[in-house]
Design a protein around this motif. Structure first.
Motif, short mmCIF file in Angstrom:
data_model
loop_
_atom_site.label_atom_id
_atom_site.label_comp_id
_atom_site.label_asym_id
_atom_site.label_seq_id
_atom_site.Cartn_x
_atom_site.Cartn_y
_atom_site.Cartn_z
N GLY A 185 14.11 2.16 13.76
CA GLY A 185 12.73 1.41 13.11
C GLY A 185 12.16 0.22 13.63
O GLY A 185 11.10 0.31 13.78
N GLN A 230 19.29 4.02 12.79
CA GLN A 230 18.18 4.09 12.32
C GLN A 230 17.46 2.66 12.47
O GLN A 230 16.19 2.77 12.33
CB GLN A 230 18.39 4.30 10.73
CG GLN A 230 18.87 5.86 10.44
CD GLN A 230 18.84 6.09 8.93
OE1 GLN A 230 17.90 6.02 8.32
NE2 GLN A 230 20.06 6.19 8.40
N HIS A 231 18.23 1.49 12.26
CA HIS A 231 17.69 0.47 12.18
C HIS A 231 17.00 0.19 13.67
O HIS A 231 15.80 -0.31 13.49
CB HIS A 231 18.65 -0.58 12.10
CG HIS A 231 18.28 -2.11 11.87
ND1 HIS A 231 17.30 -2.55 10.84
CD2 HIS A 231 18.44 -3.21 12.62
CE1 HIS A 231 17.08 -3.58 11.02
NE2 HIS A 231 17.35 -4.17 12.01
N PRO A 238 15.89 -13.41 4.46
CA PRO A 238 14.55 -13.11 5.02
C PRO A 238 13.95 -12.17 4.10
O PRO A 238 14.73 -11.36 3.75
CB PRO A 238 14.88 -12.79 6.23
CG PRO A 238 16.15 -12.65 6.32
CD PRO A 238 17.01 -13.24 5.27
N GLU A 270 14.17 -1.61 5.46
CA GLU A 270 14.32 -1.88 7.09
C GLU A 270 14.40 -0.73 7.86
O GLU A 270 15.05 -0.83 8.73
CB GLU A 270 15.09 -2.98 7.06
CG GLU A 270 14.71 -4.36 6.40
CD GLU A 270 14.05 -5.29 7.13
OE1 GLU A 270 13.91 -5.24 8.53
OE2 GLU A 270 13.12 -5.82 6.51
N GLY A 271 13.70 0.48 7.54
CA GLY A 271 13.69 1.41 8.68
C GLY A 271 14.88 2.31 8.62
O GLY A 271 15.03 3.40 9.01
N THR A 272 15.88 2.05 7.74
CA THR A 272 16.99 2.99 7.22
C THR A 272 16.80 3.63 5.90
O THR A 272 16.74 2.98 5.01
CB THR A 272 18.35 2.13 7.29
OG1 THR A 272 17.99 0.85 6.28
CG2 THR A 272 18.63 1.27 8.63
N SER A 273 16.83 4.80 6.06
CA SER A 273 16.70 5.79 5.00
C SER A 273 18.21 6.11 4.15
O SER A 273 19.17 6.20 4.79
CB SER A 273 16.16 7.02 5.49
OG SER A 273 16.68 8.13 4.50
N ARG A 325 0.97 -1.14 0.13
CA ARG A 325 -0.04 -0.06 0.09
C ARG A 325 1.00 1.31 -0.03
O ARG A 325 1.99 1.29 0.18
CB ARG A 325 -0.75 0.00 1.16
CG ARG A 325 -1.73 -1.09 1.25
CD ARG A 325 -2.32 -1.23 2.91
NE ARG A 325 -3.27 -2.05 3.02
CZ ARG A 325 -4.24 -1.99 3.83
NH1 ARG A 325 -4.32 -0.89 4.69
NH2 ARG A 325 -5.14 -3.03 3.87
#
Lengths: 200, 281
Positions: free
Chosen positions: B251, B247-248, A141, A164-167, A121
């Motif tokens: 997150g 950041q990880h 994974p 995975e949350g890292t920009s 989405r």
């Protein structure tokens, strides 16, 4: 009384707007999703067609130029040093950034042969559409990757990739910032170091 | 057999103890020599903001440890991981990874519960039950396909969920990027691992060290390509690893906080909001 009526009228006037906003956001989200879908198809297709790194660079270059806001990214990655750089430095830096970016993306994609991308989405964050996706490749994974798309309505461009949350752009900015802090904040040295990377 | 194990296990422990003592000594030396980072002058607000945002007041010391770790990695861990990849076929490595993940489920479950995340705790329990039995002692990850995906968690994240701030960035000897909160978490996870307390027989010692060793090999092997790539493309790899680590973790903390899946079964009469959430899933 008059004021209240005005208020009511203003409220009624705003109603179509209010109902229109979610619809607009939805279409922007859909546009962003369609844009990511077509771009990723193009990139994955190009990866399948080409073999050597040099060939890939040539094919991927135009796709990256078209779908990524490269100048905006370059500016973001230089951060606070952009303002202190001379126009000449800015121009040379942007040019070399461009090449480094294409090189890095080509190398990164080279790692991920047989990759499968499932697009999920999209949700709006300020003016940016965040399109979520899951990247799967053998023996690893699944990774969640978000694509930040700006100007989804008119001229969609990817302005960031969040894995995975890292920009990616934030990481790059902090890399450059640290390099500059340890090199007298000299943008010329940064440009030289980036050129050095290209020759490797 | 037993005597054999004893002769191989004991020197390993002694060796590791020596390595630790050396690291500690090197660490103290580094702290004395390098000290703290100099904050930028106060009249440069952008630089000050950046310094605060990076949150790395011990940067010079951290960089010394980064160099030591990097050296150890280049001569020991990376070649070992490459050898592991070369010798052990992919499916076997996946099996080993699955067994290691399964052995970690008690710690995972304990953290899920302390984080107050019943659905995650349920996933972990089901994973353990399914993979230990149907998955043959955890070799095959059957549970993921059955709708119980794995999630990473540790006591550092539990503390984060409780609102404990991360604190300044730390680069620890052997362990790598961390911070006070995650370093405490690492210790607590070892303490709450039942395998730490299975007794001090030789077999238990060998089992635990084999597990630690395999864990190190397994995770290093998985990061071979990304780490090589970062070292090649980053102008300042230390800063890049620092940025990625922070950041990880942020997150993961966000994902943990946002994971508020309903615990009511689908067939149970539900509150309208919950029903909508279930439908939208």
């Amino acid at each position: 009384m008059f004021e209240r009526r005005m208020f009511l009228l203003a409220g009624l006037g705003a109603m179509p707007l209010l109902t229109a906003v979610p619809a607009l956001a939805d279409t922007n989200g859909d546009r962003a999703i369609a844009f990511i879908k077509s771009t990723s198809d193009m990139i994955l297709g190009a990866m399948r067609r080409t073999g050597s790194t040099e060939e890939r660079r040539k094919v991927l270059g135009p796709i990256i130029d078209k779908s990524l806001d490269v100048d905006g990214l370059a500016r973001f990655c230089l951060g606070r040093f952009w303002r202190t750089a001379t126009p000449d430095q800015q121009q040379r830096y942007t040019a070399v950034f461009h090449q480094v970016l294409i090189g890095n993306i080509t190398a990164k994609l080279g790692e991920y042969q047989d990759v499968r991308l499932t697009i999920g989405r999209s949700k709006s964050q300020d003016d940016v559409e965040m399109v979520s996706s899951v990247v799967e490749h053998p023996n690893n994974p699944p990774t969640t990757v978000e694509w930040a798309v700006a100007d989804a309505a008119s001229d969609p461009k990817v302005i960031d990739v969040v894995a995975e949350g890292t920009s990616l752009r934030l990481t790059q900015r902090q890399d450059y910032a640290s390099y500059l802090t340890h090199n007298d904040s000299n943008v010329d040295k940064l440009i030289d170091a980036m050129r050095q990377q290209l020759t490797q | 057999m037993n005597a054999d194990l004893r002769t191989t296990a004991v020197p390993t422990v002694v060796l590791l103890a020596r390595v630790w003592r050396f690291m500690l000594f090197a660490g103290l030396l580094a702290v004395v020599m390098a000290g703290c980072a100099t904050p930028p002058p106060a009249d440069d607000p952008d630089a000050v903001a950046e310094f605060k945002q990076t949150n790395d007041p011990l940067e010079p010391t951290n960089r010394v440890f980064y160099d030591i770790n990097n050296g150890l990695d280049t001569v020991i861990l990376r070649p070992a991981a490459q050898g592991y990849r070369f010798v052990v076929p992919g499916p076997v490595r996946t099996g080993i990874h699955n067994v290691l993940t399964n052995l970690n489920t008690p710690v995972q479950l304990s953290n899920d519960v302390m984080q107050g995340k019943p659905r995650r705790a349920g996933d972990t329990t089901m994973r353990f039950l399914i993979n230990t039995t149907v998955g043959v002692a955890g070799i095959f990850d059957v549970a993921t396909g059955w709708g119980y995906p794995n999630h990473d968690t540790d006591f550092g994240l539990t503390l984060a969920n409780w609102g404990v701030p991360e604190g300044p960035f730390l680069f620890l000897p052997v362990l790598g990027p961390s911070n006070p909160r995650d370093a405490v978490g690492f210790g607590v996870d070892i303490a709450q691992d039942p395998f730490t307390w299975v007794g001090n027989s030789t077999a238990a010692t060998v089992f635990n060290w084999t597990r630690y060793g395999l864990n190190a090999l397994d995770s290093r092997e998985r990061y071979l390509d990304p780490v090589d790539q970062i070292k090649k493309t980053a102008l300042d790899p230390y800063a890049t690893f620092r940025s990625l680590y922070r950041q990880h973790r942020q997150g993961d903390t966000k994902a943990l906080r946002d994971d508020n899946r309903a615990t009511i079964p689908v067939w149970f009469p539900q509150a309208p909001a919950d029903a909508a959430a279930v439908r939208n899933r």
